[in-house]
Scaffold this active site. Sequence first.
Site, PDB file in Angstrom:
ATOM      1  N   LYS A 158       0.879  -1.166   0.000  1.00 17.83           N
ATOM      2  CA  LYS A 158       0.000   0.000   0.000  1.00 17.83           C
ATOM      3  C   LYS A 158       0.921   1.222   0.000  1.00 17.83           C
ATOM      4  O   LYS A 158       1.304   1.741   1.054  1.00 17.83           O
ATOM      5  CB  LYS A 158      -0.918  -0.015   1.227  1.00 17.83           C
ATOM      6  CG  LYS A 158      -2.013   1.034   1.190  1.00 17.83           C
ATOM      7  CD  LYS A 158      -3.010   0.821   2.326  1.00 17.83           C
ATOM      8  CE  LYS A 158      -4.014   1.951   2.449  1.00 17.83           C
ATOM      9  NZ  LYS A 158      -5.037   1.971   1.403  1.00 17.83           N
TER      10      LYS A 158
HETATM   11  N1  PPE Z   1      -8.000  -1.565  -2.680  1.00 16.81           N
HETATM   12  C1  PPE Z   1      -7.477  -0.317  -2.657  1.00 16.81           C
HETATM   13  C2  PPE Z   1      -6.825   0.211  -3.885  1.00 16.81           C
HETATM   14  C3  PPE Z   1      -7.569   0.430  -1.485  1.00 16.81           C
HETATM   15  O1  PPE Z   1      -7.052   1.658  -1.466  1.00 16.81           O
HETATM   16  C4  PPE Z   1      -8.226  -0.102  -0.360  1.00 16.81           C
HETATM   17  C5  PPE Z   1      -8.352   0.701   0.893  1.00 16.81           C
HETATM   18  C6  PPE Z   1      -8.751  -1.399  -0.427  1.00 16.81           C
HETATM   19  C7  PPE Z   1      -8.620  -2.098  -1.607  1.00 16.81           C
HETATM   20  C8  PPE Z   1      -9.388  -2.067   0.754  1.00 16.81           C
HETATM   21  O2  PPE Z   1      -8.421  -2.433   1.698  1.00 16.81           O
HETATM   22  P1  PPE Z   1      -8.759  -2.472   3.261  1.00 16.81           P
HETATM   23  O3  PPE Z   1      -8.991  -1.069   3.692  1.00 16.81           O
HETATM   24  O4  PPE Z   1      -7.548  -3.068   3.896  1.00 16.81           O
HETATM   25  O5  PPE Z   1      -9.957  -3.320   3.420  1.00 16.81           O
HETATM   26  N2  PPE Z   1      -8.477   2.083   0.687  1.00 16.81           N
HETATM   27  C9  PPE Z   1      -8.222   2.976   1.776  1.00 16.81           C
HETATM   28  C10 PPE Z   1      -7.998   4.372   1.300  1.00 16.81           C
HETATM   29  C11 PPE Z   1      -9.173   5.209   1.013  1.00 16.81           C
HETATM   30  C12 PPE Z   1      -8.754   6.624   0.669  1.00 16.81           C
HETATM   31  O6  PPE Z   1      -9.485   7.275  -0.080  1.00 16.81           O
HETATM   32  O7  PPE Z   1      -7.719   7.075   1.162  1.00 16.81           O
HETATM   33  C13 PPE Z   1      -9.263   2.825   2.867  1.00 16.81           C
HETATM   34  O8  PPE Z   1     -10.350   2.310   2.627  1.00 16.81           O
HETATM   35  O9  PPE Z   1      -8.959   3.216   3.991  1.00 16.81           O
END
Ligand code: PPE
Length: 313
Positions: A158
Amino acid sequence: MLTPTEKIWYNGRFIAWKDATIHVLSHVVSYGSSVFEGIRCYATPQGPAIFRLHEHVRRMADSAKIYRMDMPFTNETLAAAMVELVRVNRLPSCYIRPIALRAYGDIGVNPMNNPVDVYLACWEWGKYLGDEALAEGVDVCVSSWNRLAPNTLPTLAKAGANYMNSQLIRMEAILNGYSEGIGLDTAGYVSEGSGENIFVVRDGKIHTPPLGASVLPGITRDSVIKLAQDLGIALVETIVPREMLYIADEVFFSGTAAEITPIRSVDRIQIGNGKRGPVAEKLQKEFFAIVNGAKADRYGWLSFVGAAEPVPV
Ligand code: PPE
């Protein structure tokens, strides 16, 4: 707009929100060299509880390792600091953003002579895709932008730089009147939203793209997989062709910010009956019952913060 909180943790101590600034020639500004997390802390009858804190800290350490970034703090220190962060900011619920970045020092692509700085911030963050999204579902499109190609920018990390791709997907979607865009991988299969993992339901069975489809290994994704197993809903991690979205009974997103958000149309094609479907609703109910403390924390997903204490001066 973001409402400031009192304190941000910076390299081991608390500083004022307004003092958490960096030099314009910090490595991260030119080259996107950061890794970060997004974590929700929920209000429960026992006080604020951070959702899957240890899994998020571990993913941040993984992201740093992929980029050869030496983290100056242990996972235990960071986890404890985040608990303290929520406590000193006295928020009943919030979103926590830890960031490790290549800071000021040398200039040029090689990052190895720059120090790594760690910041932990938190603030109140409401519903990600609009207030109605969780109950009504959102309208999304398939993006003309693909997700990151394998062996270019690694999606299991990330990293800040990955979100330039997410921004292309999100801006295009919004400007065309959608809430969010779905990125396909470079083979043309469904990958994920710009900030969410994706699930497709047909005939009672959930399909979600595997980690090899250029997705972030979402912690909410993992939670959905576990909940589905527990609730006796069949789920497979498998390649999802784009057109499967259109003929699905249900499609929904998962993410820390998005939580579990139903999708009611893709490219203006109605999904199912155009409303939140029964599978998404069942998963939402169970998810929120656990994170809000209404049901027992049977997976050990919550880290309780305890009572607010006076902010140290
Ligand atoms: N894919 C991506 C590309 C992504 O950024 C997130 C989280 C997820 C999947 C889901 O991952 P998880 O949060 O571990 O379930 N995106 C974060 C960022 C949002 C933002 O705008 O900044 C979040 O949901 O916190």
